[in-house]
Scaffold this motif. Structure first.
Motif, short mmCIF file in Angstrom:
data_model
loop_
_atom_site.label_atom_id
_atom_site.label_comp_id
_atom_site.label_asym_id
_atom_site.label_seq_id
_atom_site.Cartn_x
_atom_site.Cartn_y
_atom_site.Cartn_z
N UNK A 53 0.69 -1.04 -0.02
CA UNK A 53 -0.13 0.10 -0.10
C UNK A 53 0.84 1.20 0.01
N UNK A 54 1.93 1.28 0.76
CA UNK A 54 2.67 2.50 0.94
C UNK A 54 3.53 2.66 -0.32
N UNK A 55 3.90 1.63 -0.92
CA UNK A 55 4.81 1.74 -2.18
C UNK A 55 3.71 2.21 -3.33
N UNK A 56 2.51 1.72 -3.06
CA UNK A 56 1.53 2.35 -4.17
C UNK A 56 1.58 3.83 -4.06
N UNK A 57 1.11 4.33 -2.84
CA UNK A 57 1.15 5.77 -2.68
C UNK A 57 2.31 6.38 -2.96
#
Length: 139
Positions: A53-57
C-alpha cells in the motif's frame, strides 16, 4: 476513517510474518489517508499488505490494504468507498487469487480491474518504482 489507532501490528525481522492482536478487527489500512484528499479518487488500488500500500502511494497510486485476504468489515468499507473502480493489486500467488475472488464475490457495486504484476515478481514489494508507475490493469 477517523484517524484513530485501533491496534499495532508487528512484523518479524526474520520472516515476512505479521502479528496482529487476536481481538483486532482489521479495517482497511490507508482509509484515513484517502479521506484526507481534496477530492476522492475514482480509482483505488486494493492490496494485501501495508508495505505494498505504501509503495503504491509513494508512486502516485491511491491504495488501501487488507492486511490479509479480506474480512466482512473490509468488504463493507470497500462497498462504501465513494470511488467507481477498484484495482485488485494482490500478490501473484494462490492466496492473492483467493483474495481477488473474495472481493469480487463480496463487493458488487464497483467496477473491478486486476493489476498485472510483472512476470517473475510476487507482489508490489518486489517491483521497482519504474515498474509500479507503469503497471497495467485489465477488466
Amino acid at each position: 476513517i477517523k484517524g484513530q489507532c485501533v491496534f499495532v501490528a508487528r512484523r518479524s525481522v526474520k520472516t515476512k510474518f505479521f502479528n496482529y492482536p487476536k481481538e483486532a478487527k482489521k479495517p482497511l489500512y490507508g482509509l484515513f489517508e484517502l479521506y484526507q484528499l481534496d477530492s476522492f479518487p475514482q480509482e483505488v488500488y486494493v492490496c494485501e499488505s501495508m508495505i505494498d500500500c505504501l509503495l503504491l502511494w509513494k508512486n502516485g497510486k491511491f491504495a488501501v490494504a487488507l492486511n490479509g485476504l479480506g474480512n466482512e468489515l473490509q468488504f463493507q468499507q470497500l462497498r462504501d468507498l465513494p470511488c467507481r473502480v477498484l484495482v485488485l493489486a494482490m500478490d501473484n500467488d494462490d492466496a492473492g487469487w483467493s483474495a481477488r475472488d473474495r472481493i469480487r464475490k463480496n463487493v458488487s457495486n464497483k467496477l473491478i480491474k486486476d493489476l498485472i504484476i510483472p512476470e517473475g515478481r510476487k507482489d508490489i514489494g518486489e517491483c521497482t518504482d519504474e515498474e509500479i508507475q507503469n503497471l497495467e490493469e485489465e477488466f
